[in-house]
Each structure stands twice: as C-alpha cells, then as structure tokens.
Write a protein that holds these residues in place. Sequence first.
Motif, PDB file in Angstrom:
ATOM      1  N   PHE A 125       0.687  -0.751  -0.123  1.00 26.80           N
ATOM      2  CA  PHE A 125      -0.286  -0.147   0.199  1.00 26.80           C
ATOM      3  C   PHE A 125       0.398   1.331   0.513  1.00 26.80           C
ATOM      4  CE2 PHE A 125      -3.228   2.657   1.359  1.00 26.80           C
ATOM      5  CZ  PHE A 125      -3.999   2.508   1.452  1.00 26.80           C
ATOM      6  N   HIS A 126       1.176   1.917  -1.612  1.00 29.05           N
ATOM      7  CA  HIS A 126       2.004   3.033  -1.139  1.00 29.05           C
ATOM      8  C   HIS A 126       3.276   2.799  -0.745  1.00 29.05           C
ATOM      9  CE1 HIS A 126      -1.315   5.493  -1.727  1.00 29.05           C
ATOM     10  NE2 HIS A 126      -1.806   5.658  -0.683  1.00 29.05           N
ATOM     11  N   SER A 127       3.911   1.649  -1.340  1.00 27.06           N
ATOM     12  CA  SER A 127       4.860   1.204  -1.187  1.00 27.06           C
ATOM     13  C   SER A 127       5.957   0.417  -2.064  1.00 27.06           C
ATOM     14  CB  SER A 127       4.693  -0.333  -0.185  1.00 27.06           C
ATOM     15  OG  SER A 127       6.169  -0.301   0.454  1.00 27.06           O
ATOM     16  N   THR A 128       7.529  -0.082  -2.190  1.00 28.20           N
ATOM     17  CA  THR A 128       8.088  -0.380  -2.956  1.00 28.20           C
ATOM     18  C   THR A 128       8.714  -1.521  -2.548  1.00 28.20           C
ATOM     19  OG1 THR A 128       9.638   0.160  -4.069  1.00 28.20           O
ATOM     20  CG2 THR A 128       9.655   1.232  -2.728  1.00 28.20           C
ATOM     21  N   ALA A 129       8.868  -2.276  -3.316  1.00 24.28           N
ATOM     22  CA  ALA A 129       9.879  -3.794  -2.957  1.00 24.28           C
ATOM     23  C   ALA A 129      11.208  -3.018  -3.760  1.00 24.28           C
ATOM     24  CB  ALA A 129       9.748  -4.430  -4.204  1.00 24.28           C
ATOM     25  N   TYR A 130      11.471  -1.969  -4.492  1.00 22.02           N
ATOM     26  CA  TYR A 130      12.866  -1.623  -4.878  1.00 22.02           C
ATOM     27  C   TYR A 130      13.889  -0.919  -3.364  1.00 22.02           C
ATOM     28  CZ  TYR A 130      10.531  -1.976  -9.357  1.00 22.02           C
ATOM     29  OH  TYR A 130      10.278  -2.306 -10.248  1.00 22.02           O
ATOM     30  N   ALA A 131      14.623  -0.840  -3.351  1.00 23.52           N
ATOM     31  CA  ALA A 131      16.214  -0.778  -2.435  1.00 23.52           C
ATOM     32  C   ALA A 131      15.833   1.236  -2.872  1.00 23.52           C
ATOM     33  CB  ALA A 131      17.182  -1.291  -2.412  1.00 23.52           C
ATOM     34  N   ASP A 132      16.229   1.761  -1.594  1.00 22.09           N
ATOM     35  CA  ASP A 132      16.312   3.167  -1.670  1.00 22.09           C
ATOM     36  C   ASP A 132      17.379   3.411  -3.081  1.00 22.09           C
ATOM     37  OD1 ASP A 132      14.507   3.566   0.479  1.00 22.09           O
ATOM     38  OD2 ASP A 132      15.920   4.202   1.646  1.00 22.09           O
ATOM     39  N   ASN A 133      17.613   4.725  -3.459  1.00 20.76           N
ATOM     40  CA  ASN A 133      18.093   4.983  -4.290  1.00 20.76           C
ATOM     41  C   ASN A 133      19.866   5.751  -3.703  1.00 20.76           C
ATOM     42  OD1 ASN A 133      17.541   7.204  -4.271  1.00 20.76           O
ATOM     43  ND2 ASN A 133      16.502   7.738  -6.440  1.00 20.76           N
ATOM     44  N   GLU A 134      20.729   6.408  -3.760  1.00 17.39           N
ATOM     45  CA  GLU A 134      21.563   7.194  -2.744  1.00 17.39           C
ATOM     46  C   GLU A 134      21.340   8.473  -3.025  1.00 17.39           C
ATOM     47  OE1 GLU A 134      24.510   7.145  -0.599  1.00 17.39           O
ATOM     48  OE2 GLU A 134      24.493   4.805  -1.790  1.00 17.39           O
ATOM     49  N   GLU A 135      20.350   8.592  -3.320  1.00 18.63           N
ATOM     50  CA  GLU A 135      20.249  10.510  -3.314  1.00 18.63           C
ATOM     51  C   GLU A 135      19.078  10.087  -1.892  1.00 18.63           C
ATOM     52  OE1 GLU A 135      17.520  11.881  -6.565  1.00 18.63           O
ATOM     53  OE2 GLU A 135      16.812  13.941  -5.107  1.00 18.63           O
ATOM     54  N   LYS A 136      18.357   8.859  -2.390  1.00 17.69           N
ATOM     55  CA  LYS A 136      17.093   9.324  -0.893  1.00 17.69           C
ATOM     56  C   LYS A 136      17.790   8.722   0.545  1.00 17.69           C
ATOM     57  CE  LYS A 136      12.886   7.444   0.180  1.00 17.69           C
ATOM     58  NZ  LYS A 136      11.590   7.710   0.014  1.00 17.69           N
ATOM     59  N   LYS A 137      19.104   7.829   0.031  1.00 16.51           N
ATOM     60  CA  LYS A 137      19.395   7.742   1.420  1.00 16.51           C
ATOM     61  C   LYS A 137      20.438   8.410   2.044  1.00 16.51           C
ATOM     62  CE  LYS A 137      21.297   2.858   0.403  1.00 16.51           C
ATOM     63  NZ  LYS A 137      21.701   1.585  -0.201  1.00 16.51           N
ATOM     64  N   GLN A 138      20.788   9.092   1.106  1.00 19.10           N
ATOM     65  CA  GLN A 138      21.310  10.898   1.415  1.00 19.10           C
ATOM     66  C   GLN A 138      19.755  11.620   1.759  1.00 19.10           C
ATOM     67  OE1 GLN A 138      24.602  10.986   1.095  1.00 19.10           O
ATOM     68  NE2 GLN A 138      24.537  12.557   2.619  1.00 19.10           N
ATOM     69  N   THR A 139      18.960  11.600   1.705  1.00 20.92           N
ATOM     70  CA  THR A 139      17.731  12.624   2.628  1.00 20.92           C
ATOM     71  C   THR A 139      17.613  12.006   3.945  1.00 20.92           C
ATOM     72  OG1 THR A 139      17.120  12.735   0.428  1.00 20.92           O
ATOM     73  CG2 THR A 139      15.695  13.058   1.999  1.00 20.92           C
ATOM     74  N   ARG A 140      17.892  10.631   3.841  1.00 22.00           N
ATOM     75  CA  ARG A 140      17.600  10.253   5.648  1.00 22.00           C
ATOM     76  C   ARG A 140      19.189   9.892   6.501  1.00 22.00           C
ATOM     77  NH1 ARG A 140      13.120   6.596   4.147  1.00 22.00           N
ATOM     78  NH2 ARG A 140      12.997   5.069   2.317  1.00 22.00           N
ATOM     79  N   ARG A 141      19.332  10.145   5.752  1.00 22.13           N
ATOM     80  CA  ARG A 141      21.353  10.286   6.371  1.00 22.13           C
ATOM     81  C   ARG A 141      20.646  12.133   6.728  1.00 22.13           C
ATOM     82  NH1 ARG A 141      24.011   7.923   2.685  1.00 22.13           N
ATOM     83  NH2 ARG A 141      24.338   5.469   3.105  1.00 22.13           N
ATOM     84  N   LYS A 142      20.194  12.770   6.344  1.00 22.21           N
ATOM     85  CA  LYS A 142      19.983  14.015   7.007  1.00 22.21           C
ATOM     86  C   LYS A 142      18.926  14.224   7.580  1.00 22.21           C
ATOM     87  CE  LYS A 142      21.329  16.632   2.761  1.00 22.21           C
ATOM     88  NZ  LYS A 142      21.146  17.089   1.553  1.00 22.21           N
ATOM     89  N   GLY A 143      17.798  13.120   7.594  1.00 21.76           N
ATOM     90  CA  GLY A 143      16.703  13.299   8.364  1.00 21.76           C
ATOM     91  C   GLY A 143      17.282  12.948   9.989  1.00 21.76           C
ATOM     92  N   ILE A 144      17.973  11.700   9.810  1.00 24.21           N
ATOM     93  CA  ILE A 144      18.163  11.620  11.325  1.00 24.21           C
ATOM     94  C   ILE A 144      19.114  12.224  12.119  1.00 24.21           C
ATOM     95  CG2 ILE A 144      19.869   9.833  12.158  1.00 24.21           C
ATOM     96  CD1 ILE A 144      19.354   7.927   9.978  1.00 24.21           C
ATOM     97  N   ASP A 145      20.181  13.304  11.705  1.00 20.85           N
ATOM     98  CA  ASP A 145      21.081  14.288  12.099  1.00 20.85           C
ATOM     99  C   ASP A 145      19.679  15.492  12.197  1.00 20.85           C
ATOM    100  OD1 ASP A 145      23.358  13.512  11.100  1.00 20.85           O
ATOM    101  OD2 ASP A 145      23.283  13.783   9.538  1.00 20.85           O
ATOM    102  N   PHE A 146      18.624  15.618  11.380  1.00 24.04           N
ATOM    103  CA  PHE A 146      17.963  16.455  11.919  1.00 24.04           C
ATOM    104  C   PHE A 146      17.165  15.516  13.462  1.00 24.04           C
ATOM    105  CE2 PHE A 146      13.738  18.425  12.485  1.00 24.04           C
ATOM    106  CZ  PHE A 146      14.132  19.775  12.105  1.00 24.04           C
ATOM    107  N   ILE A 147      16.836  14.540  13.354  1.00 19.31           N
ATOM    108  CA  ILE A 147      15.757  14.460  14.267  1.00 19.31           C
ATOM    109  C   ILE A 147      16.855  14.371  15.745  1.00 19.31           C
ATOM    110  CG2 ILE A 147      14.943  12.371  15.164  1.00 19.31           C
ATOM    111  CD1 ILE A 147      14.315  11.336  12.481  1.00 19.31           C
ATOM    112  N   ARG A 148      18.122  14.032  15.653  1.00 22.43           N
ATOM    113  CA  ARG A 148      19.219  13.961  17.094  1.00 22.43           C
ATOM    114  C   ARG A 148      19.205  15.130  17.297  1.00 22.43           C
ATOM    115  NH1 ARG A 148      22.956   8.864  14.840  1.00 22.43           N
ATOM    116  NH2 ARG A 148      21.684   7.488  15.131  1.00 22.43           N
TER     117      ARG A 148
END
Length: 275
Positions: A125-148
């Motif tokens: 449901f609004h989901s995907t079997a594909y892995a994150d691409n590099e850009e998405k991983k980078q966005t998540r890492r920025k998100g992690i820094d923001f949360i911390r």
Amino acid sequence: MEQKEIRYKGSRISYLSRGEGQPVILVHGFGEDGTVWRSQLDALKDYHLIVPDLPGSGKSEMIGDMSLEAMADVLEALIRHELATIYFKEGDPGSVVMIGHSMGGYITLAFAEKYHHMLRGFGLFHSTAYADNEEKKQTRRKGIDFIRQHGGFEFLKSMVPNLYCDTTRAAMPQLLQEHLVAVSNFSGEALVNYYEAMIARPDRTAALKTWLPVFFMIGKKDTVVSPDDAIRQSHIPQSSYIHILERSAHMGMLEEPEETTRHLLKYLEYVVNAT
Ligand code: MLT
C-alpha cells in the motif's frame, strides 16, 4: 475490537484484534501507528482483523534489533500467538493476508521472503520492493541528523504535511491535525532506527515473483513512493490486483477511505475465492 498485547523478547507489542474468518493483518508505516487504518475497520467486519503497533510505535515498545527483518519476526510471533489457539492445530501457522503501508510494506516483503508459507496473499500500500537509491539514502541520513538535533516531533511536523496531497490538506485539514496529535510523543530513537532500517533494506523484487495474489495500492500524487516505481513492480507477480487512487498522495486510507476500503474488500474476496 479488542486491544491485546504479547511480550516479545521482553518488549510489549500491542495490537487490535477483531472478528472471525480469514485473518487479515494491516501493518502501518513510518511515523504512524495502527490507528491509520481506522476508516477501514468497520467495513472489514467479516474478517479476522489484526492491527499491530510496530515496535517503537503507538503502544508498542522498541525491541533490541529494529531491522525490518526483526520486525517481520515480531509479526510472525504475533500471528502465531493470535491464531494458534483460535483456528489452527499446534505447529500449524495458518495463512494470513498481510497488507503493509509504505515502511509496513517493506516489512511485509521481508515477511514474504521468510514466511511465505504463512501467507495467502499480501499487499503493498503506497510501498515498493525496490531499495533506496543513493539520493534517498542521503535524504534519510540528513533526517537522522535533524531528529538527533531537534527531536522526533519537530521532524514529523515538517514531514507529515507532505504525506497528504494539496487537495486533501485543503478539504480535510483535520486529518493533518489528527496525525500530528497522534505522533506528538513519538520516540526520536525509534524514528532513527526506522530510517536506518530502511536505508539498509535490500531490493526485494524477488519476493514479488510469487504465485500468491498481490495487492498494489498506488497514490497518483505520492511524493514518497513514486507512482511510476509502484506501477513498474506491479507486473512482477503472476497475479496482481492494482488500483491507482487519483486523489491521494501517501495516505490513501485516509485521503480516499471509501475507495480504499472498496478495493481492499474486492481484493480480499478475490484471495479467498482464488486460493
Ligand atoms: C512510510 O510512510 O512508511 C515512509 O515514509 C516510507 C519511506 O520513507 O520510504
């Protein structure tokens, strides 16, 4: 509707359980809990519904290993616990239909990979079997820094509005308010764990090479999971039920609840009759 819980490796895992019949488990996504499925529950009264709060979300405590695979193991334990005494002989895990929203879909795929024999069907449901691409991983890492730096709620306040499309935000502003109230105490640590788990997840398109009927619900205005990717993967299974919600972004179950429910019911009917 009964609120139940199990202890999994010492942690409390909470879930809703209701009804009898074909077991259906609805798995929520990131920054949510089981209440996101609230608009579907009544219409699914003829099924045995199981709606968990994932470890670290809602009323459930975190577990030691917060990988997507470990969360799939939690769902396996929960299903065994819930169903063993009701329908199945000891040792027989039975067969469920599992529908996962976004991160819940990534967990559903990890479950399908390891516990295929327990499934009668499953859905992304609004989901995907594909892995994150590099850009998405980078966005998540920025998100992690923001949360911390700023905490979980500040992060969710900036993220949650993007889950709904403009039309929904204008027509149903209460949905956004309710969502923010529901996540106001969300653990920053859990959110970081989820992001790390999502970064680490592999491509799971192989799990879609299945004879089980697979459900794909796609939001035409989704900016989190690209509709193009969602459609591309839907051709992999032997049998797919595909629906595109024209007026939804990432929260179709709330943005177009009746349409969502109608298609879930049609898919479930198909699964029960086909398998
Ligand atoms: C979710 O809704 O579960 C997440 O936004 C999924 C993601 O970030 O990939």
